[in-house]
Design a protein around this motif. Structure first.
Motif, PDB file in Angstrom:
ATOM      1  N   ASP A  11     -37.788  32.308  16.797  1.00  0.00           N
ATOM      2  CA  ASP A  11     -37.698  33.602  16.128  1.00  0.00           C
ATOM      3  C   ASP A  11     -37.205  33.425  14.696  1.00  0.00           C
ATOM      4  O   ASP A  11     -37.647  34.136  13.788  1.00  0.00           O
ATOM      5  CB  ASP A  11     -36.818  34.576  16.903  1.00  0.00           C
ATOM      6  CG  ASP A  11     -35.412  34.066  17.181  1.00  0.00           C
ATOM      7  OD1 ASP A  11     -35.160  32.847  17.073  1.00  0.00           O
ATOM      8  OD2 ASP A  11     -34.555  34.898  17.521  1.00  0.00           O
ATOM      9  N   ARG A  12     -36.354  32.456  14.472  1.00  0.00           N
ATOM     10  CA  ARG A  12     -35.862  32.201  13.103  1.00  0.00           C
ATOM     11  C   ARG A  12     -36.960  31.681  12.197  1.00  0.00           C
ATOM     12  O   ARG A  12     -36.966  31.983  11.006  1.00  0.00           O
ATOM     13  CB  ARG A  12     -34.693  31.235  13.127  1.00  0.00           C
ATOM     14  CG  ARG A  12     -33.518  31.882  13.811  1.00  0.00           C
ATOM     15  CD  ARG A  12     -32.244  31.295  13.426  1.00  0.00           C
ATOM     16  NE  ARG A  12     -31.204  32.002  14.189  1.00  0.00           N
ATOM     17  CZ  ARG A  12     -29.948  31.832  14.001  1.00  0.00           C
ATOM     18  NH1 ARG A  12     -29.537  30.997  13.084  1.00  0.00           N
ATOM     19  NH2 ARG A  12     -29.075  32.495  14.719  1.00  0.00           N
ATOM     20  N   GLU A  15     -38.736  34.784  11.208  1.00  0.00           N
ATOM     21  CA  GLU A  15     -37.901  35.525  10.256  1.00  0.00           C
ATOM     22  C   GLU A  15     -37.905  34.859   8.887  1.00  0.00           C
ATOM     23  O   GLU A  15     -37.960  35.541   7.857  1.00  0.00           O
ATOM     24  CB  GLU A  15     -36.479  35.648  10.796  1.00  0.00           C
ATOM     25  CG  GLU A  15     -36.380  36.545  12.003  1.00  0.00           C
ATOM     26  CD  GLU A  15     -35.062  36.411  12.774  1.00  0.00           C
ATOM     27  OE1 GLU A  15     -34.218  35.561  12.372  1.00  0.00           O
ATOM     28  OE2 GLU A  15     -34.895  37.126  13.762  1.00  0.00           O
ATOM     29  N   ASN A  16     -37.877  33.533   8.850  1.00  0.00           N
ATOM     30  CA  ASN A  16     -37.924  32.813   7.583  1.00  0.00           C
ATOM     31  C   ASN A  16     -39.266  33.004   6.881  1.00  0.00           C
ATOM     32  O   ASN A  16     -39.312  33.124   5.659  1.00  0.00           O
ATOM     33  CB  ASN A  16     -37.643  31.320   7.790  1.00  0.00           C
ATOM     34  CG  ASN A  16     -36.203  31.049   8.126  1.00  0.00           C
ATOM     35  OD1 ASN A  16     -35.317  31.845   7.818  1.00  0.00           O
ATOM     36  ND2 ASN A  16     -35.953  29.925   8.773  1.00  0.00           N
ATOM     37  N   SER A  19     -39.062  36.297   5.296  1.00  0.00           N
ATOM     38  CA  SER A  19     -38.192  36.199   4.121  1.00  0.00           C
ATOM     39  C   SER A  19     -38.907  35.536   2.947  1.00  0.00           C
ATOM     40  O   SER A  19     -38.641  35.855   1.790  1.00  0.00           O
ATOM     41  CB  SER A  19     -36.937  35.392   4.437  1.00  0.00           C
ATOM     42  OG  SER A  19     -36.120  36.101   5.328  1.00  0.00           O
ATOM     43  N   ASP A  51     -39.835  43.438  13.539  1.00  0.00           N
ATOM     44  CA  ASP A  51     -38.385  43.634  13.400  1.00  0.00           C
ATOM     45  C   ASP A  51     -37.866  42.987  12.121  1.00  0.00           C
ATOM     46  O   ASP A  51     -37.037  43.571  11.418  1.00  0.00           O
ATOM     47  CB  ASP A  51     -37.641  43.069  14.607  1.00  0.00           C
ATOM     48  CG  ASP A  51     -37.884  43.853  15.884  1.00  0.00           C
ATOM     49  OD1 ASP A  51     -38.391  44.998  15.799  1.00  0.00           O
ATOM     50  OD2 ASP A  51     -37.570  43.320  16.966  1.00  0.00           O
ATOM     51  N   ALA A  52     -38.359  41.801  11.812  1.00  0.00           N
ATOM     52  CA  ALA A  52     -37.910  41.097  10.610  1.00  0.00           C
ATOM     53  C   ALA A  52     -38.350  41.835   9.347  1.00  0.00           C
ATOM     54  O   ALA A  52     -37.584  41.953   8.394  1.00  0.00           O
ATOM     55  CB  ALA A  52     -38.451  39.670  10.605  1.00  0.00           C
ATOM     56  N   GLN A  55     -36.190  44.967   8.968  1.00  0.00           N
ATOM     57  CA  GLN A  55     -34.863  44.609   8.488  1.00  0.00           C
ATOM     58  C   GLN A  55     -34.921  44.193   7.018  1.00  0.00           C
ATOM     59  O   GLN A  55     -34.042  44.540   6.234  1.00  0.00           O
ATOM     60  CB  GLN A  55     -34.269  43.496   9.327  1.00  0.00           C
ATOM     61  CG  GLN A  55     -32.832  43.220   8.992  1.00  0.00           C
ATOM     62  CD  GLN A  55     -32.155  42.379  10.050  1.00  0.00           C
ATOM     63  OE1 GLN A  55     -32.789  41.915  10.988  1.00  0.00           O
ATOM     64  NE2 GLN A  55     -30.874  42.178   9.912  1.00  0.00           N
ATOM     65  N   GLU A  56     -35.949  43.462   6.647  1.00  0.00           N
ATOM     66  CA  GLU A  56     -36.105  43.025   5.256  1.00  0.00           C
ATOM     67  C   GLU A  56     -36.249  44.235   4.323  1.00  0.00           C
ATOM     68  O   GLU A  56     -35.634  44.293   3.263  1.00  0.00           O
ATOM     69  CB  GLU A  56     -37.339  42.122   5.148  1.00  0.00           C
ATOM     70  CG  GLU A  56     -37.524  41.476   3.820  1.00  0.00           C
ATOM     71  CD  GLU A  56     -36.793  40.158   3.688  1.00  0.00           C
ATOM     72  OE1 GLU A  56     -36.706  39.692   2.553  1.00  0.00           O
ATOM     73  OE2 GLU A  56     -36.322  39.607   4.690  1.00  0.00           O
TER      74      GLU A  56
END
Length: 67
Positions: A11-12, A15-16, A19, A51-52, A55-56
């Motif tokens: 998941d990271r 997310e990265n 980002s 979700d990412a 949130q971003e």
């Protein structure tokens, strides 16, 4: 948590990718390799991506004062 076991995408990692500017599932797939083999992780990967992105965008100071 691992999202794609075939390629080892977490998941990271997703997310990265968000980002780093990925804003579509295609861009996330190209950046991470997620869902490139069996595809069973696509639903979970898309959910993590959404979700990412949410949130971003919520953390973006540019949107705080948008009219």
């Amino acid at each position: 948590m691992y999202v794609c076991l075939c390629v080892g995408v977490t998941d990271r990692d997703i997310e990265n990718a968000v980002s780093d500017g990925a804003r579509s599932w295609r861009e996330v797939r190209e950046a991470t390799g997620c869902a490139g083999q069996c595809g069973k992780c696509a639903c979970t990967g898309k959910s993590v991506m959404r979700d990412a992105i949410t949130q971003e965008l919520a953390m973006s100071p540019d949107l705080a004062y948008a009219v």
